[in-house]
Design a protein around this motif. Sequence first.
Motif, PDB file in Angstrom:
ATOM      1  N   SER A 142       0.858  -1.180   0.000  1.00  0.00           N
ATOM      2  CA  SER A 142       0.000   0.000   0.000  1.00  0.00           C
ATOM      3  C   SER A 142       0.895   1.232   0.000  1.00  0.00           C
ATOM      4  N   TRP A 143       0.363   2.311  -0.521  1.00  0.00           N
ATOM      5  CA  TRP A 143       1.098   3.569  -0.597  1.00  0.00           C
ATOM      6  C   TRP A 143       0.488   4.563   0.384  1.00  0.00           C
ATOM      7  N   PRO A 144       1.303   5.415   1.007  1.00  0.00           N
ATOM      8  CA  PRO A 144       0.745   6.423   1.903  1.00  0.00           C
ATOM      9  C   PRO A 144      -0.238   7.324   1.152  1.00  0.00           C
ATOM     10  N   LEU A 145      -1.395   7.525   1.725  1.00  0.00           N
ATOM     11  CA  LEU A 145      -2.398   8.372   1.084  1.00  0.00           C
ATOM     12  C   LEU A 145      -1.970   9.837   1.185  1.00  0.00           C
ATOM     13  N   PRO A 146      -1.772  10.519   0.064  1.00  0.00           N
ATOM     14  CA  PRO A 146      -1.421  11.945   0.125  1.00  0.00           C
ATOM     15  C   PRO A 146      -2.498  12.724   0.889  1.00  0.00           C
ATOM     16  N   GLY A 147      -2.076  13.456   1.883  1.00  0.00           N
ATOM     17  CA  GLY A 147      -3.037  14.184   2.707  1.00  0.00           C
ATOM     18  C   GLY A 147      -3.485  13.421   3.928  1.00  0.00           C
TER      19      GLY A 147
END
Length: 309
Positions: free
Chosen positions: A283-288
């Motif tokens: 998973s990728w860090p959610l921007p914001g």
Amino acid sequence: MRRGDVTEDDGTWVGLSLDLRDRLRPGLCVYSAGNRLLISQGDAPVLLAVIDPGYAGVDFWRTDAYRSIVPPLRADEARALAGSTQRWAHRFARFLADAPDGPLHEGRWLLSPEGRLRGRDAGVPLAEHWGELLVEGHPDGYIDWFVHSGSWEVLPSRPMPDAGDSRVKAYRKQARDGTLPPVLTWWISGLDCHLILDGHARLAAAIAESVEPALLELRRVTPRDELSARVDEAVGAYTSEIARFAGLRATRSPSVPDGAALMGPVLARRLRALDTAGRPTWSWPLPGGAARWDRIVEEVTNSRDWPPS
């Protein structure tokens, strides 16, 4: 993308290995912000989820934005592939490789019919079995990790069609003929369940005909760098054991076996397990972060009171 069949020692097909090297982030992407998850297809939110603080399950909100990465499958194509899960795996691999809005990213993957689904108990009707495996609820629902621990349920990416749906009716004949294409699922470790990527109508048709549906599970497996290191470790352990047997032959008796017959199969099993061992979904860090997740929730739910407190 490189691909290759994975087989047992006796030639039994285990799955199709996929090795992708040129896609850093997928079009169908899992983002995370603490205990919150977002699955997005391009810019469109497909699924919002929040993990229970006690890790008993996941509340989810499913939108109607998901679009299948597999084009409509023709009946003549289904007849040509004759219900062969192995041949369909190669076909689906091409769809996955070509889809800019699919889940594949750089790394190693396995398309396998041997997924984590709980098997059907003897005497349990197929419809009842799948009634327990399929996660209900639209647009919102709950993936229960407590009651269904170890079941590894199946989450449709859109509402399941009923038996009277025109697509289901068309597929029911293929189910009876044994030419029904497999259902394509994606194992997502953060949800601890399978997400259906393609085949909702085919699954409904199989259930309606009481025919065990063929499945292909896509999952991430040991990455190249880790695989190389683990292979070196396995070979090193094998070499050490062979040297130990050689020492026993030299110091005790020439009748002591050289160890190859004993340790060779052990090495083969270790290497095969390394090649197909599953790894957590990236998973990728959610921007914001969480604030962005909350804003998306308000937009897709029309400010409904979700997730439940």
